[in-house]
Design an enzyme around this catalytic site. Structure first.
Site, PDB file in Angstrom:
ATOM      1  N   LYS A 272      -5.215  -9.569  -6.243  1.00  0.00           N
ATOM      2  CA  LYS A 272      -6.382  -9.651  -5.356  1.00  0.00           C
ATOM      3  C   LYS A 272      -7.507  -8.736  -5.861  1.00  0.00           C
ATOM      4  CE  LYS A 272      -6.651  -7.389  -1.342  1.00  0.00           C
ATOM      5  NZ  LYS A 272      -7.066  -6.976  -0.007  1.00  0.00           N
TER       6      LYS A 272
ATOM      7  N   LYS B   9     -10.937  -3.037  -3.529  1.00  0.00           N
ATOM      8  CA  LYS B   9     -11.748  -1.822  -3.681  1.00  0.00           C
ATOM      9  C   LYS B   9     -10.969  -0.750  -4.414  1.00  0.00           C
ATOM     10  CE  LYS B   9     -13.596  -2.253   0.986  1.00  0.00           C
ATOM     11  NZ  LYS B   9     -12.760  -2.210   2.180  1.00  0.00           N
TER      12      LYS B   9
ATOM     13  N   LYS C 276       0.820  -1.218   0.000  1.00  0.00           N
ATOM     14  CA  LYS C 276       0.000   0.000   0.000  1.00  0.00           C
ATOM     15  C   LYS C 276       0.853   1.266   0.000  1.00  0.00           C
ATOM     16  CE  LYS C 276      -4.393  -1.757   1.422  1.00  0.00           C
ATOM     17  NZ  LYS C 276      -5.618  -1.661   2.160  1.00  0.00           N
TER      18      LYS C 276
HETATM   19  N1  AQP Z   1     -10.050 -10.264  -2.634  1.00  0.00           N
HETATM   20  C1  AQP Z   1     -10.403 -10.710  -1.446  1.00  0.00           C
HETATM   21  N2  AQP Z   1     -10.679 -12.024  -1.248  1.00  0.00           N
HETATM   22  C2  AQP Z   1     -11.060 -12.488  -0.032  1.00  0.00           C
HETATM   23  N3  AQP Z   1     -11.200 -11.693   1.039  1.00  0.00           N
HETATM   24  C3  AQP Z   1     -10.949 -10.369   0.882  1.00  0.00           C
HETATM   25  N4  AQP Z   1     -11.001  -9.334   1.728  1.00  0.00           N
HETATM   26  C4  AQP Z   1     -10.648  -8.204   1.070  1.00  0.00           C
HETATM   27  N5  AQP Z   1     -10.368  -8.474  -0.198  1.00  0.00           N
HETATM   28  C5  AQP Z   1     -10.536  -9.817  -0.352  1.00  0.00           C
HETATM   29  C6  AQP Z   1     -11.400  -9.449   3.125  1.00  0.00           C
HETATM   30  O1  AQP Z   1     -12.447  -8.529   3.364  1.00  0.00           O
HETATM   31  C7  AQP Z   1     -12.358  -8.095   4.727  1.00  0.00           C
HETATM   32  C8  AQP Z   1     -12.467  -6.624   4.769  1.00  0.00           C
HETATM   33  O2  AQP Z   1     -11.379  -6.031   4.088  1.00  0.00           O
HETATM   34  P1  AQP Z   1     -11.050  -4.513   4.355  1.00  0.00           P
HETATM   35  O3  AQP Z   1     -12.049  -3.644   3.745  1.00  0.00           O
HETATM   36  O4  AQP Z   1     -10.893  -4.290   5.783  1.00  0.00           O
HETATM   37  O5  AQP Z   1      -9.632  -4.246   3.758  1.00  0.00           O
HETATM   38  P2  AQP Z   1      -8.859  -4.741   2.511  1.00  0.00           P
HETATM   39  O6  AQP Z   1      -8.402  -6.129   2.733  1.00  0.00           O
HETATM   40  O7  AQP Z   1      -7.793  -3.728   2.362  1.00  0.00           O
HETATM   41  O8  AQP Z   1      -9.918  -4.685   1.326  1.00  0.00           O
HETATM   42  P3  AQP Z   1      -9.689  -4.277  -0.159  1.00  0.00           P
HETATM   43  O9  AQP Z   1     -10.960  -4.396  -0.860  1.00  0.00           O
HETATM   44  O10 AQP Z   1      -8.553  -4.996  -0.760  1.00  0.00           O
HETATM   45  O11 AQP Z   1      -9.348  -2.758  -0.056  1.00  0.00           O
HETATM   46  P4  AQP Z   1      -8.103  -1.990  -0.616  1.00  0.00           P
HETATM   47  O12 AQP Z   1      -8.310  -1.890  -2.068  1.00  0.00           O
HETATM   48  O13 AQP Z   1      -8.197  -0.662   0.084  1.00  0.00           O
HETATM   49  O14 AQP Z   1      -6.885  -2.763  -0.251  1.00  0.00           O
HETATM   50  C9  AQP Z   1     -11.041  -8.641   5.287  1.00  0.00           C
HETATM   51  O15 AQP Z   1     -11.318  -9.786   6.074  1.00  0.00           O
HETATM   52  C10 AQP Z   1     -10.276  -9.022   4.064  1.00  0.00           C
HETATM   53  O16 AQP Z   1      -9.398 -10.108   4.318  1.00  0.00           O
END
Ligand code: AQP
Length: 354
Positions: free
Chosen positions: A217, A220, A115
């Site tokens: 992955k 968002k 990140k």
């Molecule tokens: N691609 C994924 N597959 C399975 N699980 C996922 N999680 C996120 N992406 C995947 C799980 O969703 C929960 C909440 O995630 P979060 O919003 O707290 O943070 P994150 O992991 O940073 O989500 P994003 O969508 O990937 O956001 P960005 O783009 O900001 O990095 C967690 O349990 C996570 O494991």
């Protein structure tokens, strides 16, 4: 040897549209776990500041994640649903954990490296300390089980390291309080105030990948909306994204072995399996030998069948922000009471005068 009372905790950041990865990796598991466990589910709004400080639509984002929790089937009366900033004890315990965790541990966190990117000097201190706040989120309730996607595994290992070091460093202070429990960590007996959290990362889609690149992955923050299915996507958008999802030219294999080296095929089969509550092997026994031109329409139907009711309920709930705020306030109060009990004990263990 006694055990900590089982308690499930997990959180989701209000940082944009929830996607299928968040749903299959986290929220769907939250719903299943509430049947037989005491659960606390949190919209981790303080974490949202780590990558970007100012969010014009923070209140809407917080309500939207809450709406997703409720629409997916989480019962906020039987369990606790709240947003993190309503319970300042998370930040207080995070400070203590910042003093427990070692710089060397934090330097190994791959999510920070991903990140922060190349311009690490410009990343916020909060992004660096994120896993310490995450450990506090969980341990301020002395929670034992954490359903998350595979991407969070390393952070949960860090939470265990923090808990272990706290337990060992304060061993002589914990014993007289009578608040510790004798647990086994591997073969080692440990007198613990904080439990060793267990990640719950199972199922056929522990890491849902981008629809445009099966090695990345689903996220968002991916600039391409075609890379993910959002929980708020309508039938048309879901259909378009799955039709346009990257695949390879071969038919689906009949055995899971045949998915090796085919990340996009593996991802779509995993998504199908998770949505249908089946194993990948079951899906392949049905679709093995078929082309994507047959598999994709079946996946579209299934995705729409599962997501449309959640989507409709989220929209309905979002029309009544007062109700959502009341759920969060009620959950916040109940969470605060539990967290304050832990913090009083932690203050006593450390020796803070109160
Ligand atoms: N691609 C994924 N597959 C399975 N699980 C996922 N999680 C996120 N992406 C995947 C799980 O969703 C929960 C909440 O995630 P979060 O919003 O707290 O943070 P994150 O992991 O940073 O989500 P994003 O969508 O990937 O956001 P960005 O783009 O900001 O990095 C967690 O349990 C996570 O494991």
């Amino acid at each position: 040897m006694t055990e900590f009372k089982p308690l499930v905790f997990s959180g989701v950041q209000p940082t944009g549209n929830l996607h299928l990865g968040n749903y299959l990796g986290a929220i769907r598991k939250f719903v299943a776990l509430q049947e037989n466990n005491d659960c606390i589910y949190c919209v981790v709004d303080m974490h949202a500041l780590t990558a970007q400080l100012v969010h014009e639509d923070m209140p809407t984002q917080i309500r939207s994640i809450t709406a997703a929790f409720l629409a997916a089937g989480i019962d906020p009366k039987k369990h606790i649903v709240f947003n993190q900033s309503q319970v300042p004890q998370h930040a207080e315990l995070a400070w203590i954990f910042n003093c427990v965790a070692r710089i060397g541990w934090m330097n190994r966190m791959t999510q920070f490296k991903d990140k922060a990117g190349k311009d690490r000097e410009q990343a916020s201190l909060g992004l660096y300390a994120y896993p310490s706040l995450m450990a506090a989120d969980i341990l301020v309730y002395r929670a034992t089980h954490v359903p998350v996607g595979d991407d969070q595994k390393q952070h949960l290992e860090l939470a265990r390291d923090i808990a272990m070091k706290f337990n060992l460093d304060f061993h002589d202070k914990i014993v007289p309080t009578g608040l510790g429990i004798d647990i086994k960590v591997g073969e080692e007996p440990v007198h613990a105030y904080f439990p060793m959290v267990e990640p719950l990362i199972d199922g056929p889609a522990p890491r849902v990948m981008s629809l445009k690149d099966g090695t990345k992955k689903m996220s968002k923050s991916d600039p391409s909306d075609l890379s993910r299915i959002n929980l708020m996507d309508d039938q048309e958008a879901i259909s378009k994204k799955i039709r346009k999802a990257k695949t390879d030219p071969d038919a689906l294999p009949s055995e899971t072995e045949g998915l090796k080296g085919r990340p996009e095929a593996d991802n779509l089969v995993g998504i199908f399996a998770a949505l249908a509550d089946k194993s990948k092997a079951d899906v392949l026994s049905e679709f093995g030998g078929q082309q994507f031109s047959v598999f994709k329409p079946a996946l579209i139907d299934l995705a729409v069948e599962v997501l449309a009711p959640i989507n409709a309920e989220m929209r309905r709930l979002m029309e009544d922000p007062g109700h959502i705020d009341a759920v969060l306030r009620d959950g916040g109060e109940r969470a605060r009471n539990r967290a304050e009990k832990t913090m009083n004990e932690v203050r006593d263990i450390i020796g803070f005068v109160r």
